[in-house]
Design a protein around this motif. Structure first.
Motif, mmCIF file in Angstrom:
data_model
loop_
_atom_site.group_PDB
_atom_site.id
_atom_site.type_symbol
_atom_site.label_atom_id
_atom_site.label_comp_id
_atom_site.label_asym_id
_atom_site.label_seq_id
_atom_site.Cartn_x
_atom_site.Cartn_y
_atom_site.Cartn_z
ATOM 1 N N GLN A 30 -2.784 9.760 -3.710
ATOM 2 C CA GLN A 30 -1.835 9.251 -4.529
ATOM 3 C C GLN A 30 -2.946 9.012 -5.944
ATOM 4 O O GLN A 30 -2.430 9.263 -6.933
ATOM 5 C CB GLN A 30 -1.085 8.018 -4.205
ATOM 6 N N HIS A 34 -2.378 10.766 -9.316
ATOM 7 C CA HIS A 34 -1.712 9.813 -10.257
ATOM 8 C C HIS A 34 -2.618 8.771 -10.635
ATOM 9 O O HIS A 34 -2.148 7.523 -10.130
ATOM 10 C CB HIS A 34 -0.406 9.322 -9.521
ATOM 11 N N GLN A 37 -1.206 5.514 -12.224
ATOM 12 C CA GLN A 37 -0.374 4.819 -11.423
ATOM 13 C C GLN A 37 -0.663 3.253 -10.863
ATOM 14 O O GLN A 37 -1.882 3.304 -10.558
ATOM 15 C CB GLN A 37 0.062 5.571 -10.118
ATOM 16 N N THR A 42 1.112 2.070 -6.101
ATOM 17 C CA THR A 42 0.657 3.149 -4.940
ATOM 18 C C THR A 42 0.614 2.634 -3.464
ATOM 19 O O THR A 42 0.898 3.308 -2.398
ATOM 20 C CB THR A 42 -0.801 3.417 -5.248
#
Length: 168
Positions: A30, A34, A37, A42
């Motif tokens: 993740q 991303h 983010q 997360t």
């Protein structure tokens, strides 16, 4: 089937090690995919994915609300799991099967968890169900590799094992 006292608890510890490794891999993926983010998001997302995989929902109202709100994303990410992290399919398959064994021993039917993993193409059907000792070896080796366990746990495991036959 009679099993040694404490075996189920030990096997559940192995499952928890694999869950932590799956979580670590999901979180790292993740962060990589991303990077903007938030870490809080997360952490919650990856926790929800692991809970979904293992059929262990967090019943805290804030996590329940997060899971409901993010259900489409959680499902989409889980569908990517097999393709993006094929190296995790063996430990995940073994952990889910061991969890099923432990649940069955305690009178709990967790067949839906295995069916869900199979539907997500995560379960390696052709893989044999692991014996408790081989599962714990896998969990410990991976636990040390991912720095979840201290390296001494492998030494302790070797001391618990029966002596190897000598070759002449």
């Amino acid at each position: 089937m009679d099993i040694e006292p404490g075996l189920v608890a030990t096997l559940r510890q192995g499952v928890e090690i694999i869950k932590a490794i799956v979580y670590t891999n999901l979180r790292n993926r993740q962060i990589e995919r991303h990077p903007l983010q938030s870490m809080d998001f997360t952490v919650k997302l990856c926790g929800a994915m692991v809970n979904e995989l293992f059929g262990t929902p967090n019943l805290d109202p804030s996590f329940t609300a997060f899971r409901e709100e993010q259900e489409p994303r959680i499902t989409a990410e889980l569908h990517l799991f097999a393709a993006t992290m094929p190296e995790m399919r063996i430990p995940l398959t073994d952990a889910l099967r061991i969890q099923f064994f432990c649940d069955s021993h305690e009178g709990v039917d967790s067949g839906k968890v295995l069916a869900r993993a199979d539907a997500l193409n995560l379960l390696l059907r052709e893989r044999e169900v692991p014996l408790p000792g081989s599962f714990m070896q896998l969990a410990r080796r991976l636990g040390v590799a991912y720095e979840i366990l201290a390296p001494e746990s492998l030494v302790e495991e070797a001391m618990d094992a029966p002596p190897s036959p000598r070759r002449h």
